[in-house]
Design an enzyme around this catalytic site. Structure first.
Site, PDB file in Angstrom:
ATOM      1  N   ALA A   1      -2.258   5.911  -7.467  1.00 46.77           N
ATOM      2  CA  ALA A   1      -2.959   4.918  -6.658  1.00 46.77           C
ATOM      3  C   ALA A   1      -4.282   5.485  -6.151  1.00 46.77           C
ATOM      4  O   ALA A   1      -4.306   6.494  -5.453  1.00 46.77           O
ATOM      5  CB  ALA A   1      -2.083   4.498  -5.480  1.00 46.77           C
TER       6      ALA A   1
ATOM      7  N   LYS B   1     -11.382  12.993  -4.751  1.00 48.33           N
ATOM      8  CA  LYS B   1     -10.323  13.584  -5.572  1.00 48.33           C
ATOM      9  C   LYS B   1     -10.228  15.094  -5.329  1.00 48.33           C
ATOM     10  O   LYS B   1      -9.130  15.663  -5.278  1.00 48.33           O
ATOM     11  CB  LYS B   1     -10.585  13.299  -7.053  1.00 48.33           C
TER      12      LYS B   1
ATOM     13  N   TYR C   1     -16.475   9.434  -5.393  1.00 43.45           N
ATOM     14  CA  TYR C   1     -15.187   9.428  -6.084  1.00 43.45           C
ATOM     15  C   TYR C   1     -14.724  10.848  -6.390  1.00 43.45           C
ATOM     16  O   TYR C   1     -13.598  11.235  -6.084  1.00 43.45           O
ATOM     17  CB  TYR C   1     -15.295   8.612  -7.379  1.00 43.45           C
TER      18      TYR C   1
ATOM     19  N   PHE D   1     -11.108  13.462 -18.289  1.00 40.39           N
ATOM     20  CA  PHE D   1     -12.274  12.584 -18.238  1.00 40.39           C
ATOM     21  C   PHE D   1     -11.919  11.157 -18.630  1.00 40.39           C
ATOM     22  O   PHE D   1     -11.573  10.344 -17.802  1.00 40.39           O
ATOM     23  CB  PHE D   1     -13.392  13.122 -19.134  1.00 40.39           C
ATOM     24  N   ASN D   2     -11.968  10.847 -19.916  1.00 40.13           N
ATOM     25  CA  ASN D   2     -11.825   9.464 -20.372  1.00 40.13           C
ATOM     26  C   ASN D   2     -10.469   9.256 -21.039  1.00 40.13           C
ATOM     27  O   ASN D   2     -10.118   9.964 -21.988  1.00 40.13           O
ATOM     28  CB  ASN D   2     -12.931   9.120 -21.366  1.00 40.13           C
TER      29      ASN D   2
ATOM     30  N   ASP E   1     -26.496  11.731 -15.829  1.00 41.48           N
ATOM     31  CA  ASP E   1     -25.560  11.817 -16.948  1.00 41.48           C
ATOM     32  C   ASP E   1     -25.801  13.085 -17.764  1.00 41.48           C
ATOM     33  O   ASP E   1     -26.883  13.266 -18.337  1.00 41.48           O
ATOM     34  CB  ASP E   1     -25.716  10.603 -17.872  1.00 41.48           C
TER      35      ASP E   1
ATOM     36  N   ASP F   1       0.845  -1.191   0.000  1.00 38.36           N
ATOM     37  CA  ASP F   1       0.000   0.000   0.000  1.00 38.36           C
ATOM     38  C   ASP F   1       0.880   1.240   0.000  1.00 38.36           C
ATOM     39  O   ASP F   1       1.851   1.329   0.764  1.00 38.36           O
ATOM     40  CB  ASP F   1      -0.897  -0.028   1.236  1.00 38.36           C
TER      41      ASP F   1
END
Length: 336
Positions: free
Chosen positions: A80, A151, A147, A175-176, A288, A60
């Protein structure tokens, strides 16, 4: 734009370096001539994704950072994290502890040993459902899930640590991410990302792909999202290492300058793979937004970074090559 090795070789710790983005960044650091140590607990990463030439420490990040950083490092690239949105809503405690507590302990260890630089892999999910796109760094941060909240909390913590301890830090929000770099690509036990899901249909691993909503106010009625090639993302992290300033925490959004709709992604995957790829329309998922695209002007101006692989076809082609035989070829190369 390739990162370019504009400074002497350094010694860097990559947390989460056995994961998708972390492994590609570790590989790019090695290609630039740096000394790389990867720490990963392998809860979602893969031991064989750690690039040859990198030292691997199984554990960890929070548990081993203090002893590792005592060796003296020029910086940390922190990947991580737990990152499944639905899981974060259902199991918030694991995300607050796994993401925030781990990051705070890492920051403490960095300050204790005087590790000077940090590049944090943040997320544009910190903006929630913005009222304008492309999304600038000045947009209000209003996450809609645990989430995103974790962050954002880490970003706030980094700001205060930089101010109090002289840490030089950069957070990168995007984003992606998709595509692959040489032998390193996307392998998740629980896959939630559109491009690999569509490619799994092409490979016969799924029956069909679901389109969640076809009545959005977009050109073809499906949601539009920002996609960035993983190699471009890695180059942004390397550039950030050389554009940090002591006592400052800078935040950059990374985007391709435009977005691609769900139907565009599916059609591009059909063209690249030569497969039919059945699809079915389902109801919209609650919350969404129609369009999510990150602005990238600040990164272009201050980091000198721009996507060199913005074409969706190139991104899908690299992802498909990896999905077909990238990992197998890599495994063969390790035993030859």
């Amino acid at each position: 734009m390739a990162a370019g090795n504009h400074s002497p070789a350094g010694k860097f710790l990559v947390t989460g370096g056995a994961g998708y983005v972390g492994s590609v960044c570790a590989a790019r650091l090695l290609e630039e001539g740096h000394d790389v140590t990867v720490v990963d607990d392998l809860s979602t990463g893969h031991r064989d994704a750690v690039p040859p030439g990198a030292r691997f420490v199984h554990g960890d990040a929070a548990e081993v950072a203090r002893s590792l950083l005592a060796e003296g490092f020029d910086g940390v690239l922190h990947f991580a994290a737990k990152s499944l949105v639905a899981e974060s809503v259902a199991e918030p405690a694991s995300y607050w502890h796994g993401n925030v507590t781990t990051s705070l302990r890492l920051l403490d260890a960095m300050c204790w040993h005087g590790t000077p630089r940090l590049v944090f892999s943040s997320t544009a999910a910190t903006y929630g459902n913005p009222d304008r796109t492309p999304i600038p760094e000045s947009a209000p941060t209003e996450p809609t899930n645990t989430y995103g909240f974790t962050k954002l909390a880490i970003d706030h913590a980094i700001t205060t640590y930089a101010q109090a301890h002289g840490l030089a830090a950069v957070s990168l929000r995007y984003f992606n991410v998709a595509g692959a770099h040489r032998y390193w690509g996307e392998r998740h036990s629980v896959e939630t990302h559109l491009i690999p899901i569509v490619l799994q249909v092409a490979a016969g691993e799924r029956d069909r792909v679901q389109i969640y909503g076809d009545d959005y106010p977009t050109e073809d009625g499906t949601a539009v999202r920002d996609y960035i090639h993983v190699a471009d993302l890695a180059d942004a992290h390397l550039r950030a290492l050389h554009h940090v300033a002591a006592g400052e925490h800078r935040i950059y959004n990374l985007g391709n300058g435009a977005g691609f709709s769900v139907r565009e992604v599916i059609e591009t995957c059909r063209e690249v793979t030569g497969q039919h790829i059945p699809s079915v329309t389902a109801a919209r998922r609650q919350g969404d937004p129609a369009v999510l695209v990150a602005a990238g002007e600040r990164a272009r101006t201050e980091l000198g970074w721009k996507p060199e692989r913005p074409n969706l076809g190139d991104i899908v082609n690299d992802a498909w090559a990896f999905a077909r035989d990238g990992h197998t070829a890599y495994a063969r190369s390790r035993t030859d």
